[in-house]
Design an enzyme around this catalytic site. Structure first.
Site, mmCIF file in Angstrom:
data_model
loop_
_atom_site.group_PDB
_atom_site.id
_atom_site.type_symbol
_atom_site.label_atom_id
_atom_site.label_comp_id
_atom_site.label_asym_id
_atom_site.label_seq_id
_atom_site.Cartn_x
_atom_site.Cartn_y
_atom_site.Cartn_z
ATOM 1 N N CYS A 94 0.955 -1.503 -0.258
ATOM 2 C CA CYS A 94 0.512 -0.300 -0.085
ATOM 3 C C CYS A 94 0.938 1.406 -0.178
ATOM 4 O O CYS A 94 1.424 1.502 -1.255
ATOM 5 C CB CYS A 94 -0.671 0.271 0.784
ATOM 6 S SG CYS A 94 -2.085 0.828 0.637
ATOM 7 N N ARG A 128 -12.939 6.250 -0.159
ATOM 8 C CA ARG A 128 -11.537 4.968 0.263
ATOM 9 C C ARG A 128 -12.433 3.820 -0.671
ATOM 10 O O ARG A 128 -13.338 3.654 -0.043
ATOM 11 C CB ARG A 128 -11.548 5.171 1.558
ATOM 12 C CG ARG A 128 -11.370 6.518 2.065
ATOM 13 C CD ARG A 128 -10.722 6.021 3.579
ATOM 14 N NE ARG A 128 -9.322 5.125 3.492
ATOM 15 C CZ ARG A 128 -7.767 6.276 3.255
ATOM 16 N NH1 ARG A 128 -7.904 6.833 2.713
ATOM 17 N NH2 ARG A 128 -6.500 5.461 3.515
ATOM 18 N N HIS A 194 -3.277 -5.691 2.744
ATOM 19 C CA HIS A 194 -2.804 -5.380 4.290
ATOM 20 C C HIS A 194 -3.415 -7.101 5.133
ATOM 21 O O HIS A 194 -4.032 -7.045 4.024
ATOM 22 C CB HIS A 194 -3.515 -4.499 5.420
ATOM 23 C CG HIS A 194 -2.694 -3.265 5.192
ATOM 24 N ND1 HIS A 194 -1.528 -2.103 5.167
ATOM 25 C CD2 HIS A 194 -3.847 -1.591 4.637
ATOM 26 C CE1 HIS A 194 -2.079 -1.285 4.757
ATOM 27 N NE2 HIS A 194 -2.911 -0.603 4.084
HETATM 28 N N1 GLN Z 1 -2.102 6.791 2.130
HETATM 29 C C1 GLN Z 1 -2.118 5.625 1.246
HETATM 30 C C2 GLN Z 1 -3.507 5.748 0.823
HETATM 31 O O1 GLN Z 1 -4.218 6.504 0.894
HETATM 32 C C3 GLN Z 1 -2.185 4.552 1.343
HETATM 33 C C4 GLN Z 1 -2.299 4.330 2.208
HETATM 34 C C5 GLN Z 1 -2.063 2.920 2.976
HETATM 35 O O2 GLN Z 1 -1.619 2.227 3.372
HETATM 36 N N2 GLN Z 1 -3.316 1.764 3.693
HETATM 37 O O3 GLN Z 1 -4.118 5.565 -0.965
#
Ligand code: GLN
Length: 253
Positions: A94, A128, A194
């Site tokens: 990520c 998101r 993750h």
């Molecule tokens: N901040 C980045 C995004 O929101 C990566 C997020 C993350 O590592 N889960 O895309």
């Protein structure tokens, strides 16, 4: 035989249990009687990747990615680019994945110019992408299915010199649009997953270990392990996620 693992930016990039990937890598070596050592390299610490066989970088929030920019400029970016060209084995998750590309432009207009080691870029979106995921790993990355969890607003787009890690079966993957997940370039493997990713995907964990050890020792056959529990957890997630596929994929910020 020994596997030297670098955990890069454990102080800043370590979301949703990503550090568990290090535990999984070491335990699957230990069960085979293979020695390993882990060096944590936080912000400000010197980095010499020629000393390592495998590098792991976890995920982080936008502001945490911004914190890295200064540190990357003071030598780490050059070191990472050189190590990737020298075929080091790397897993980036990520935010750590996004950091390897040319830039991440957040939804509120901030632009992080990252290290440009991989031909890809990221643009933030108002939605998101959150939820459990199932991906089909490409043969060049070991094949098989990958289960995980994603939470990102960044949409990543791959350039012509980078292959996806996997195809999306359930979830958003790189951008929720082109059906790709993650990236693969030389021995760099990137994912939005993750969880941590590796414990429920033992085959992929072993693929990374074999890649890292073969680069240092010429070849590496890992003895099979009894992965009944891991496989049961993996398959249970596939059943759960594919039965819910499509429900509530995007959340407004
Ligand atoms: N901040 C980045 C995004 O929101 C990566 C997020 C993350 O590592 N889960 O895309």
């Amino acid at each position: 035989m020994k596997c030297r693992i670098c955990h890069l930016y454990p102080d800043v990039l370590n979301l949703y249990g990503d550090g568990g990937n290090i535990i999984c890598l070491q335990q699957r070596l230990r069960w085979r009687g293979i020695e390993s050592e882990v060096q944590r390299v936080p912000i400000g610490a010197p980095l010499r990747l020629a000393d390592f066989d495998l590098v792991f970088i976890g995920g982080g929030q936008d502001f945490e990615q911004e914190v890295l920019l200064e540190d990357l400029k003071h030598g780490k970016a050059d070191e990472i680019r050189a190590a990737i060209s020298d075929d080091i084995c790397m897993l980036a998750i990520c935010g750590g994945y996004q950091m390897l590309g040319s830039y991440h432009e957040t939804h509120d207009g901030k632009r992080f110019d990252f290290i440009g080691a991989l031909d890809l870029y990221t643009r933030g979106s108002p939605d998101r992408m959150i939820g459990n995921t199932v991906y089909e790993c490409l043969p060049a990355c070991g094949g098989g299915t990958l289960v995980g969890f994603e939470n990102h607003s960044g949409k990543t787009w791959l350039g012509s010199s980078v292959e996806p890690l996997a195809k999306v079966i359930a979830g958003s993957g790189n951008n929720g649009e082109d059906g790709t997940e993650g990236a693969h370039y030389r021995n760099v493997f990137c994912s939005y997953s993750h969880g941590p990713l590796l414990p429920k995907n033992p085959g992929f964990c072993d693929y990374l270990l074999q890649t890292a050890l073969a680069r240092r020792y010429g070849s590496a056959e890992l003895a099979p392990l009894d992965d009944a529990a891991e496989k049961a957890a993996h398959d249970a997630m596939i059943r759960r996620v594919t039965s819910q596929a499509g429900s509530g994929r995007h959340k407004k910020k």
